[in-house]
Design a protein around this motif. Structure first.
Motif, short mmCIF file in Angstrom:
data_model
loop_
_atom_site.label_atom_id
_atom_site.label_comp_id
_atom_site.label_asym_id
_atom_site.label_seq_id
_atom_site.Cartn_x
_atom_site.Cartn_y
_atom_site.Cartn_z
N ILE A 60 0.87 -1.18 0.00
CA ILE A 60 0.00 0.00 0.00
C ILE A 60 0.91 1.23 0.00
CG2 ILE A 60 -1.79 1.27 1.24
CD1 ILE A 60 -2.59 -1.49 2.47
N TYR A 61 0.84 2.00 -1.07
CA TYR A 61 1.73 3.14 -1.26
C TYR A 61 1.08 4.44 -0.79
CZ TYR A 61 4.84 0.42 -4.30
OH TYR A 61 5.72 -0.50 -4.79
N VAL A 62 1.85 5.24 -0.06
CA VAL A 62 1.41 6.58 0.39
C VAL A 62 2.60 7.52 0.24
CG1 VAL A 62 0.52 7.96 2.30
CG2 VAL A 62 -0.21 5.59 2.05
N PHE A 63 2.35 8.69 -0.36
CA PHE A 63 3.38 9.71 -0.51
C PHE A 63 2.91 10.99 0.17
CE2 PHE A 63 4.05 6.80 -4.00
CZ PHE A 63 5.41 6.61 -3.97
N LEU A 64 3.82 11.63 0.92
CA LEU A 64 3.51 12.87 1.62
C LEU A 64 4.52 13.94 1.22
CD1 LEU A 64 3.10 10.37 3.94
CD2 LEU A 64 2.11 12.31 5.07
N ASP A 65 4.03 15.11 0.87
CA ASP A 65 4.89 16.27 0.64
C ASP A 65 4.83 17.12 1.89
OD1 ASP A 65 5.35 15.37 -1.91
OD2 ASP A 65 3.86 16.66 -2.84
N MET A 66 6.01 17.45 2.45
CA MET A 66 6.06 18.13 3.74
C MET A 66 7.11 19.22 3.74
SD MET A 66 5.91 14.76 6.18
CE MET A 66 7.28 13.96 5.40
N VAL A 67 6.95 20.18 4.65
CA VAL A 67 7.96 21.20 4.91
C VAL A 67 8.43 20.95 6.34
CG1 VAL A 67 8.42 23.66 5.09
CG2 VAL A 67 6.82 22.82 3.36
N LEU A 68 9.72 20.56 6.47
CA LEU A 68 10.25 20.12 7.76
C LEU A 68 11.65 20.65 7.99
CD1 LEU A 68 9.59 16.30 7.24
CD2 LEU A 68 8.12 17.86 8.48
N THR A 69 12.09 20.47 9.22
CA THR A 69 13.51 20.69 9.55
C THR A 69 14.21 19.34 9.43
OG1 THR A 69 13.12 20.28 11.89
CG2 THR A 69 12.95 22.57 11.14
N PRO A 70 15.52 19.34 9.23
CA PRO A 70 16.25 18.06 9.14
C PRO A 70 16.12 17.19 10.38
CG PRO A 70 17.57 19.84 8.25
CD PRO A 70 16.36 20.48 8.86
N GLU A 71 15.99 17.80 11.55
CA GLU A 71 15.83 17.02 12.77
C GLU A 71 14.52 16.23 12.77
OE1 GLU A 71 16.37 20.49 12.96
OE2 GLU A 71 18.53 20.18 13.01
N THR A 72 13.49 16.82 12.20
CA THR A 72 12.19 16.15 12.12
C THR A 72 12.29 14.92 11.23
OG1 THR A 72 11.17 18.33 12.31
CG2 THR A 72 9.74 16.53 11.68
#
Length: 171
Positions: A60-72
């Motif tokens: 089951i494939y899921v893709f998320l586009d996110m804005v994060l910090t490298p620590e996250t």
């Protein structure tokens, strides 16, 4: 410093909808805790794997586009590696050109939606229906197309009207 990332996750085909939802909710919690945000979630559903993983042919494939910090990103990867229903996961930085293009498209859609909403608010005001008195006061001309076709043209400068392709060729 926040960056744009894409997270791809392949869940076990034996995982229930509740289990996959709980993992995605945990990712959302981690992102919110570290002051990031999820831009888009794209669920592809059940697809065939390129090669068997843990004796599974589908995932089951899921893709998320996110804005994060490298620590996250580090914490999300750690959380997904611990989960038993996750077959594979991959986080990568998104192409800045693609991110800019998506932002422009999103802003254009938002502007178009705002313009459509504004036009919808103005449209009922501009299209007022005439009252019954105004409608009955206007004379209604009855037209009979048969009489118009039978009447000869009185203006000699009027061009003859051809009604079929053969008449057009002959003229």
């Amino acid at each position: 410093m926040s960056r744009d990332y894409e997270l791809g996750v392949v869940f076990s085909p034996e995982a229930s909808e509740e289990e996959t939802r709980s993992v995605l909710d945990r990712i959302e919690q981690i992102v919110a805790k570290h002051e990031g945000h999820i831009v888009k979630v794209n669920q592809w559903g059940r697809r065939r794997l390129a090669y068997p993983i843990d004796r599974h042919r589908d995932g089951i494939y899921v893709f998320l586009d996110m804005v994060l910090t490298p620590e996250t990103v580090i914490e999300i990867e750690r959380t997904l590696k611990v989960s038993e229903i996750v077959l594979r996961e991959m986080v990568r930085k998104r192409d800045p050109k693609a991110v800019q293009k998506e932002r422009e498209e999103r802003e254009a859609r938002a502007a178009a939606a705002a313009a459509a909403a504004e036009a919808a608010e103005k449209a009922p005001e501009a299209t007022e229906t005439p009252s019954a008195e105004e409608a009955s006061a206007e004379p209604v001309a009855e037209e009979n197309p048969a009489e118009e076709a039978a009447a000869p043209a009185t203006d000699e400068t009027a061009a003859p009207v051809a009604t079929s392709n053969e008449e057009q060729v002959q003229a």
